[in-house]
Design a protein around this motif. Structure first.
Motif, PDB file in Angstrom:
ATOM      1  N   VAL A  84      28.666  46.608  10.820  1.00 18.27           N
ATOM      2  CA  VAL A  84      28.438  45.926  12.097  1.00 18.27           C
ATOM      3  C   VAL A  84      27.401  44.828  11.931  1.00 18.27           C
ATOM      4  O   VAL A  84      27.476  43.775  12.582  1.00 18.27           O
ATOM      5  CB  VAL A  84      27.993  46.935  13.171  1.00 18.27           C
ATOM      6  CG1 VAL A  84      27.602  46.231  14.460  1.00 18.27           C
ATOM      7  CG2 VAL A  84      29.105  47.935  13.447  1.00 18.27           C
ATOM      8  N   ILE A  87      29.202  41.880  10.794  1.00 19.07           N
ATOM      9  CA  ILE A  87      30.017  41.344  11.885  1.00 19.07           C
ATOM     10  C   ILE A  87      29.157  40.564  12.874  1.00 19.07           C
ATOM     11  O   ILE A  87      29.550  39.491  13.349  1.00 19.07           O
ATOM     12  CB  ILE A  87      30.767  42.496  12.599  1.00 19.07           C
ATOM     13  CG1 ILE A  87      31.824  43.090  11.672  1.00 19.07           C
ATOM     14  CG2 ILE A  87      31.409  42.012  13.889  1.00 19.07           C
ATOM     15  CD1 ILE A  87      32.547  44.287  12.251  1.00 19.07           C
ATOM     16  N   ILE A 220      34.413  45.096  17.302  1.00 17.74           N
ATOM     17  CA  ILE A 220      33.015  44.923  17.714  1.00 17.74           C
ATOM     18  C   ILE A 220      32.837  45.226  19.200  1.00 17.74           C
ATOM     19  O   ILE A 220      31.853  45.860  19.604  1.00 17.74           O
ATOM     20  CB  ILE A 220      32.488  43.505  17.367  1.00 17.74           C
ATOM     21  CG1 ILE A 220      30.992  43.415  17.655  1.00 17.74           C
ATOM     22  CG2 ILE A 220      33.255  42.429  18.129  1.00 17.74           C
ATOM     23  CD1 ILE A 220      30.137  44.343  16.837  1.00 17.74           C
TER      24      ILE A 220
END
Length: 443
Positions: A84, A87, A220
């Motif tokens: 994450v 991302i 996400i």
């Protein structure tokens, strides 16, 4: 228009994190409605407990199958979400696989994430089967109807979707790398998603980019949704298990807390040299508490309220409870769920009245937890021992019993008789002091 996706991503990120922060602030406020308690002792043991129980999952593996599956989901989900960070950076700056420069290390990480994602999917499916096909008894107790039952399944669906999106995102990315698509640098190792990529042959670069971007965005956004869903779910324990195990009880589990004011009175009664008319020492806090025991959540300590929010609703406590096993109404899991529900109700009351509690005519005792439940408890500590995150339902039961006895004189008749006998005869039995040894004279 070039930076529109970046701006949109930052906006979504800010909304997601902002809403999460707002809800966590509410939880903190609600927990601190409890009475203060000193838990600053033996910090080294507390850190060790947190590392072993919350991080190391040592109490989960007491039941090996469920423990192993939980560890896979826990470790896999946490480690996979390290991506994450990448991302987020890519979303803010418009880059793609910003950590690709790590080379072989990056390849190893992505490969590890994919294997863990597959294991998480297998474990989630196993959990779903245990819950919905095998139908383990502890998941179908009376308190597990309605939202608690739906929540248990919903979180499994969310985890499954997030893992599938992760692998889909990687599969399309891998295919785009093979086709030499612009912006998709050669990076990562894809031992699982490359098999999914075989189903995408012939899609063409434009369609693959649409699928990759869709999976990327949904992944996400799904993570941000999951983060905010925790506030409404039993899975808040993912975060609260760490402070809860740190602040858990360190002393012997069978040791009950005595009220200082009562202890002083008893010592005064037993001390033949004590002067009952003596003026109290001004340096001592001799004032008794405003209320003995607990009838509502504000009478409990903040650690007990933290316990309530941390409850995983796994039912291990209830499945070990001898009272519950013999058909009694008591369920330690319900005690924690009721405490959390009442605390949430009090929190909404505060929100509606600008931070001031408006009397609502309700309390934890009777409106949520019945007296029958409280007196069914054998105080054996099986629930405390069984809890995988150091929750102590017994402490709440005993505090509420204390209120019933000391504030309302509402103990069951058998208990009142016993306490009267102890007061008058020095023993639980209805025989005076002179007759206590008569049994030894019988032939």
């Amino acid at each position: 228009m070039q930076y529109l996706p970046n701006i949109l991503f930052v906006a979504v990120l800010c909304v997601g994190i902002g809403y999460f922060t707002k809800n966590i602030t509410k939880i903190r406020r609600n927990i601190l409605l409890g009475k203060d308690v000193d838990v600053s002792d033996d910090k080294s043991t507390r850190w060790r407990n947190m590392a072993m129980i919350a991080l190391g999952q040592t109490k989960m593996v007491v039941r090996p199958i469920a423990g192993l599956l939980h560890i896979i989901v826990y470790v896999g989900f946490i480690i996979i979400n390290i991506e994450v960070l990448e991302i987020i950076i890519d979303g803010i700056f418009g880059t793609h696989r910003i950590f690709a420069g790590l080379g072989p290390v990056y390849d190893f990480l992505i490969a590890s994430f994919e294997i863990l994602a597959l294991l998480v999917i297998v474990s989630v499916v196993a959990f779903w089967i245990r819950r919905n096909i095998i139908k383990l008894n502890r998941f179908f107790k009376p308190e597990m109807k309605g939202w608690p039952k739906k929540d248990g399944n919903l979180i499994l669906y969310i985890e499954l979707v997030l893992m599938v999106l992760f692998l889909t995102m990687n599969a399309t990315d891998f295919q785009l790398q093979q086709l030499g698509a612009e912006h998709y640098v050669q990076a990562g190792s894809f031992p699982v998603s490359q098999f999914i990529a075989n189903w995408l042959n012939g899609w063409g670069i434009p369609n693959l980019i649409i699928l990759e971007r869709t999976a990327w965005w949904l992944h996400i956004v799904g993570i941000l949704f999951f983060l905010n869903y925790l506030y409404f779910s039993k899975h808040l324990h993912i975060l609260l298990a760490f402070p809860n195990t740190y602040y858990g009880k360190l002393g012997p589990k069978g040791k009950f807390r005595n009220l200082e004011a009562v202890t002083k009175e008893v010592k005064l009664m037993l001390d033949p040299e004590a002067n009952p008319f003596a003026v109290p020492d001004e340096t001592e806090d001799t004032d008794p508490p405003s209320k003995f025991g607990a009838s509502d959540v504000m009478d409990l300590s903040w650690v007990q309220l933290l316990n309530a929010y941390t409850c995983t609703e796994c039912g291990r406590c209830t499945s070990e409870c001898p009272a519950n096993q013999t058909g009694k109404k008591l369920s330690p899991r319900k005690i924690m769920m009721d405490t959390r529900d009442r605390l949430e109700e009090v929190g909404k009351n505060l929100d509606a009245n600008k931070g001031e509690f408006k009397e609502d005519g309700k309390q934890l005792l009777d409106d949520y937890i019945t007296r029958e439940e409280l007196w069914a408890c054998t105080s054996c500590n099986a629930c405390v021992e069984a809890c995988p995150v150091s929750i102590d339902p017994l402490s709440i039961i005993m505090d509420m019993r204390q209120y019933l006895v000391m504030e309302q004189s509402a103990a069951p008749s058998d208990l009142n008789n016993m306490m009267g006998n102890i007061e008058n005869n020095g023993a639980p039995w209805p025989f005076n002091q002179m007759d206590r040894l008569n049994w030894s004279k019988e032939s």
